[in-house]
Design an enzyme around this catalytic site. Structure first.
Site, PDB file in Angstrom:
ATOM      1  N   GLY A   4      -1.056  -7.131   5.117  1.00 53.31           N
ATOM      2  CA  GLY A   4      -0.211  -6.014   4.719  1.00 53.31           C
ATOM      3  C   GLY A   4       0.886  -5.754   5.718  1.00 53.31           C
ATOM      4  O   GLY A   4       1.930  -6.410   5.731  1.00 53.31           O
ATOM      5  N   ARG A   5       0.620  -4.785   6.646  1.00 50.09           N
ATOM      6  CA  ARG A   5       1.670  -4.244   7.512  1.00 50.09           C
ATOM      7  C   ARG A   5       2.393  -5.281   8.361  1.00 50.09           C
ATOM      8  O   ARG A   5       3.585  -5.115   8.619  1.00 50.09           O
ATOM      9  CB  ARG A   5       1.068  -3.140   8.400  1.00 50.09           C
TER      10      ARG A   5
ATOM     11  N   ALA B 232      -2.195  -6.218  11.675  1.00 55.78           N
ATOM     12  CA  ALA B 232      -2.345  -4.833  12.137  1.00 55.78           C
ATOM     13  C   ALA B 232      -3.774  -4.514  12.584  1.00 55.78           C
ATOM     14  O   ALA B 232      -3.990  -3.708  13.484  1.00 55.78           O
ATOM     15  CB  ALA B 232      -1.905  -3.872  11.041  1.00 55.78           C
TER      16      ALA B 232
ATOM     17  N   LYS C 169     -11.070  -0.665  -5.239  1.00 56.09           N
ATOM     18  CA  LYS C 169     -12.299  -0.402  -4.470  1.00 56.09           C
ATOM     19  C   LYS C 169     -13.259   0.465  -5.289  1.00 56.09           C
ATOM     20  O   LYS C 169     -13.758   1.493  -4.835  1.00 56.09           O
ATOM     21  CB  LYS C 169     -11.986   0.268  -3.140  1.00 56.09           C
ATOM     22  N   LEU C 170     -13.546   0.008  -6.486  1.00 54.86           N
ATOM     23  CA  LEU C 170     -14.386   0.772  -7.400  1.00 54.86           C
ATOM     24  C   LEU C 170     -15.814   0.883  -6.873  1.00 54.86           C
ATOM     25  O   LEU C 170     -16.362  -0.080  -6.334  1.00 54.86           O
ATOM     26  CB  LEU C 170     -14.404   0.091  -8.770  1.00 54.86           C
ATOM     27  N   ALA C 171     -16.421   2.054  -7.036  1.00 48.42           N
ATOM     28  CA  ALA C 171     -17.833   2.254  -6.662  1.00 48.42           C
ATOM     29  C   ALA C 171     -18.374   3.383  -7.531  1.00 48.42           C
ATOM     30  O   ALA C 171     -18.462   4.535  -7.100  1.00 48.42           O
ATOM     31  CB  ALA C 171     -17.954   2.596  -5.187  1.00 48.42           C
TER      32      ALA C 171
ATOM     33  N   ASP D  50       0.787  -1.237   0.000  1.00 49.12           N
ATOM     34  CA  ASP D  50       0.000   0.000   0.000  1.00 49.12           C
ATOM     35  C   ASP D  50       0.819   1.287   0.000  1.00 49.12           C
ATOM     36  O   ASP D  50       0.386   2.276  -0.583  1.00 49.12           O
ATOM     37  CB  ASP D  50      -0.943   0.011   1.223  1.00 49.12           C
TER      38      ASP D  50
ATOM     39  N   ILE E 191     -20.454   4.256 -11.748  1.00 48.24           N
ATOM     40  CA  ILE E 191     -21.202   3.670 -12.867  1.00 48.24           C
ATOM     41  C   ILE E 191     -20.244   2.783 -13.682  1.00 48.24           C
ATOM     42  O   ILE E 191     -19.021   2.984 -13.665  1.00 48.24           O
ATOM     43  CB  ILE E 191     -21.847   4.757 -13.758  1.00 48.24           C
ATOM     44  N   GLY E 192     -20.836   1.838 -14.410  1.00 44.00           N
ATOM     45  CA  GLY E 192     -20.019   0.888 -15.160  1.00 44.00           C
ATOM     46  C   GLY E 192     -19.030   1.563 -16.091  1.00 44.00           C
ATOM     47  O   GLY E 192     -17.855   1.174 -16.159  1.00 44.00           O
TER      48      GLY E 192
END
Ligand code: 3DU
Length: 217
Positions: free
Chosen positions: A191-192, A172, A60-62, A8, A64-65
């Site tokens: 991750g961390r 974490a 993390k898409l949010a 990240d 319209i298509g």
């Protein structure tokens, strides 16, 4: 054992870490800070250090298509899978994204719930509706929280074995390695706990060992 490492930090050089972990992990998840900070070409450079396993763009898409496809198209050639939120629904959104990814031979991963405490405020309440979306959409994978293994178990019961469950929140954020796998997840995303360690390879091996011990207990 099933371990995906989350990368990240935008100001960190991950090349040697990727090379060090390549033969012992199942893949890498590239976060938005990394992709925005270093640019999508950095994903290609990292992947050239380990051309095996599953590479995921955690966008993390949010949206319209149309817009989700535009965003995805910027990075999709460098990864195997892309993460989108489930609450946007299928029509005009996830349906179009899935079709786009299918046409490229790439996988869609949909967030079913999240690992932070605030997920109880909205996400948990919306879970039955999001699972309806996932049940109909049939994405390759979903994200469910290691911090709340009971959520994973209920999702697994509801969706069956055909969906792949990826579970962040280990280390974490408080979940013990192996807890999500025991609850029904296929992969733990870490991750961390690994990337902040002085010895990431030893930390990854310790996670795998803990997963194994827990499964055998
Ligand atoms: O807390 P860690 O450092 O192990 O990182 C967790 C990663 O998983 C991070 O990339 C974050 O964006 C992602 N993630 C969650 O932490 C929680 C979710 O519900 C979904 C993804």
């Amino acid at each position: 054992m099933s371990l995906i490492v989350a990368l990240d930090s935008p100001d960190r050089e991950f090349g040697s870490l990727v090379e060090d972990l390549c033969d012992i992990v199942d893949g890498f998840k590239l976060g938005l800070p990394l992709l925005m900070g270093r640019g999508v070409d950095y994903a290609a450079r990292l992947r050239s250090r380990c051309n095996r396993g599953l590479w995921i763009a955690d966008l993390k898409l949010a949206d319209i298509g149309h817009v989700m496809k535009l965003t995805t198209s910027l990075v999709v050639e460098h990864v195997d899978a892309v993460i989108a939120h489930g609450f946007v629904g299928i029509q005009g959104a996830l349906g179009e994204l899935k079709e786009f990814l299918n046409s490229l031979g790439k996988k869609l991963v949909v967030v079913a719930s999240m690992s932070h405490p605030g997920a109880r405020e909205v996400y948990d309440k919306a879970l039955p509706l999001i699972l309806n979306v996932i049940g109909e959409l049939e994405p390759w994978g979903i994200v469910a929280p290691a911090t709340r293994p009971q959520v994973i178990t209920s999702i697994r019961e509801r969706l069956g074995d055909s969906v792949t469950i990826l579970s962040p929140g280990v280390g974490a954020q408080g979940a013990e390695p192996g807890a999500a796998i025991c609850a029904g997840a296929d992969y733990e995303i870490v991750g961390r706990l690994i990337t902040s360690s002085n010895d990431p390879r030893a930390a990854a091996l310790a996670v795998k060992d803990a997963q194994k011990q827990r499964l055998q207990a």
